[in-house]
Design an enzyme around this catalytic site. Structure first.
Site, mmCIF file in Angstrom:
data_model
loop_
_atom_site.group_PDB
_atom_site.id
_atom_site.type_symbol
_atom_site.label_atom_id
_atom_site.label_comp_id
_atom_site.label_asym_id
_atom_site.label_seq_id
_atom_site.Cartn_x
_atom_site.Cartn_y
_atom_site.Cartn_z
ATOM 1 N N ASP A 111 0.722 -1.125 -0.340
ATOM 2 C CA ASP A 111 -0.087 0.179 0.006
ATOM 3 C C ASP A 111 0.965 0.752 0.408
ATOM 4 O O ASP A 111 2.315 1.125 0.519
ATOM 5 C CB ASP A 111 -0.556 0.278 1.284
ATOM 6 C CG ASP A 111 -2.067 0.664 1.017
ATOM 7 O OD1 ASP A 111 -1.948 2.379 0.668
ATOM 8 O OD2 ASP A 111 -3.188 0.550 1.027
ATOM 9 N N LEU A 120 -10.507 5.270 9.649
ATOM 10 C CA LEU A 120 -10.596 4.513 11.209
ATOM 11 C C LEU A 120 -11.809 3.419 10.523
ATOM 12 O O LEU A 120 -11.745 3.105 11.843
ATOM 13 C CB LEU A 120 -10.527 5.114 12.103
ATOM 14 C CG LEU A 120 -9.069 6.296 11.719
ATOM 15 C CD1 LEU A 120 -8.673 7.029 13.485
ATOM 16 C CD2 LEU A 120 -7.863 5.435 11.806
ATOM 17 N N ASP A 179 -8.953 -0.566 -4.712
ATOM 18 C CA ASP A 179 -10.183 -0.043 -5.113
ATOM 19 C C ASP A 179 -10.255 1.179 -6.291
ATOM 20 O O ASP A 179 -10.756 1.800 -7.026
ATOM 21 C CB ASP A 179 -10.129 0.893 -3.866
ATOM 22 C CG ASP A 179 -11.954 1.391 -3.979
ATOM 23 O OD1 ASP A 179 -13.261 0.926 -4.754
ATOM 24 O OD2 ASP A 179 -12.115 3.033 -3.936
ATOM 25 N N CYS A 237 -15.019 4.351 -3.375
ATOM 26 C CA CYS A 237 -15.580 5.046 -1.562
ATOM 27 C C CYS A 237 -15.493 6.084 -1.069
ATOM 28 O O CYS A 237 -16.901 6.397 -0.866
ATOM 29 C CB CYS A 237 -14.960 3.812 -0.518
ATOM 30 S SG CYS A 237 -14.777 2.354 -0.777
ATOM 31 N N CYS A 410 -19.107 21.613 -4.548
ATOM 32 C CA CYS A 410 -19.936 20.899 -4.436
ATOM 33 C C CYS A 410 -18.894 20.574 -3.398
ATOM 34 O O CYS A 410 -18.066 21.176 -3.108
ATOM 35 C CB CYS A 410 -20.182 20.287 -5.600
ATOM 36 S SG CYS A 410 -17.902 19.723 -6.564
#
EC number: 2.7.7.80
Length: 455
Positions: A111, A120, A179, A237, A410
């Site tokens: 990662d 978290l 992802d 996500c 936005c």
């Protein structure tokens, strides 16, 4: 007098503890720095076969040792297995946690990212105290605390075409917890070229998917998805949200498939796709297409013989971070600092917030008019009426004959650009200036108001 002495004693003890804490933080930073350097030289030799378990190991793994399907031989295979975990986020954390607890011999952790507060709620290996530290080192430390016998190898880097194949070849099973589409294609192609099974999972909102690629003659990722989806149709996500328990469920299922594969039991989902709907509480399983003879990666005459530029192939970045769109010219945008100066000058204007209602419920600027982007896209009659009334009211406060500019905001400055494009196409607004606020409300929180919530 006694009370005063107690206060002084407590103050002295607090000062001492703060000094000790400062020293510990310095030692932690030094250890992490050393770890980042040493991570480049990682073990490449395979783990040796295990002939027996120690007395302590038998006691530790006793509940799974008595399973006839696993038994002593299965546990010995786990102890000699090396698993590569790509991504130490919402899926990778519970996956790695259960692999370490089950006694897998070596865990490689890949990662490039660092621990953030927004992680978290779902990334259960990380804690508040390690915010800003590399996820792989945070995860490795937590896994060592759980099971010191497991060898954890952190790779604090992005998986790239230059490094992926060599890395995958060092491991027996690969778990894709990424992802984004470029990384999924990269990991799958590397597993095909290296001859490794790939356990893949994904989670978004209240839904998740799980399958096993390239195992026992089953399909690879390219067999199922020969072409990547259009970049603008992919939701991350960060954009769409996810419930932490959903990633926990999928990560645990992913761990189960890895354990069965590594122990020699065989996976359940090779050639099948498990679909999980957390809102309905449903699990469904569908059969995937068979391995394609004409597959570019694992077919009879493969054209993917080495790793390629997957970001170009997919038209998107190999990251789960929100992409910054560039749909407008600089003249059609305004910086957050310039907008704040305009606001302070009390210059007549209309601020249009185009976020979904669920995000507006989190935080908003009180002077903004809220019309969701989806309402603009479908030219919702009620929304158009509200916008028209707001424009007319704005003109009343402006000098006679002056137009009222519209500034669109936005979360990050992507949807606002789409909204500007829509508003510019409306004939009844062609006389108005419509601009997007660069960086959106997160730029407002970072540069204007530090108390404004970030999400």
């Amino acid at each position: 007098m006694a009370a005063r002495e107690e206060v002084l004693a407590l103050q002295a003890e607090v000062a001492q503890r703060e000094e000790e804490l400062s020293s510990l933080k310095q030692r932690l930073a030094a250890a992490l720095s050393t770890g980042q350097e040493s991570a480049r030289s990682v073990p490449v030799s395979p783990l040796p076969p295990r002939a027996a378990l120690s007395r302590e190991e038998i006691r530790r793994y006793s509940r799974q040792l008595v399973l006839p399907e696993l038994g002593m031989q299965g546990q010995l295979r786990l102890a000699a297995a090396a698993v590569l975990v790509v991504g130490c986020g919402g899926l990778g954390c519970p996956l790695a946690q259960y692999l370490a607890a089950a006694g897998v011999g070596r865990l490689g952790l890949v990662d490039y990212d660092v621990v953030e507060a927004s992680n978290l709620a779902r990334q259960v290996l990380h804690g508040e105290a390690l915010a800003g530290q590399a996820k792989v080192f945070s995860a490795a430390a937590a896994l060592r605390r759980l099971n010191s016998a497991v060898e954890c190898v952190p790779y604090a880097q992005a998986l790239t075409p230059a490094t992926a194949l060599d890395l995958v070849r060092r491991y027996d099973v690969v778990a894709d917890c990424s992802d984004n589409a470029p990384t999924r294609y990269l990991v799958s192609d590397a597993c095909v070229l290296a001859g490794r099974p790939l356990v893949s999972a994904s989670a978004l909102r209240f839904e998740g998917q799980l399958t096993v690629y390239h195992y026992g003659g089953g399909p690879c990722y390219r067999c199922v998805f020969p072409r990547p989806p259009p970049a603008e149709t992919v939701t991350s996500c960060a954009d769409g949200g996810v419930l932490g328990a959903v990633t926990g469920v999928l990560g645990c299922l992913q761990a189960l498939e890895v354990l069965k594969t590594a122990a020699g039991l065989g996976p359940s989902y090779s050639g099948r796709l498990l679909l999980f709907d957390a809102l309905r509480g449903d699990f469904r399983c569908i059969r995937l297409r068979r391995r394609r003879p004409d597959c570019a990666a694992c077919g009879e005459r493969p054209t993917v013989t080495d790793l390629q530029d997957y970001e170009s192939f997919c038209g998107s970045s190999a990251t789960d971070k929100c992409r910054s769109l560039r749909l407008l010219s600089p003249e059609e945008r305004i910086s957050i600092m310039d907008y704040k100066r305009l606001l302070d000058s009390r210059s007549p204007h209309l601020l249009l917030d185009v976020r979904p209602q669920v995000e507006v419920d989190i935080c908003r600027l009180p002077h903004a008019l809220h019309i969701p982007l989806k309402s603009l896209e479908r030219r919702d009659a009620e929304s158009l009426k509200v916008l028209g009334e707001a424009i007319r009211e704005g003109k009343q406060g402006a000098q006679e004959g002056a137009s009222v500019p519209i500034y669109v905001i936005c979360k990050l400055g992507n949807d606002s650009q789409k909204a500007v494009k829509i508003l510019q196409s409306w004939a009844d607004l062609d006389s108005l200036t419509v601009k997007d606020v660069v960086g959106g409300l997160m730029a407002w929180a970072a540069k204007i108001d530090g108390t404004f919530p970030q999400y």
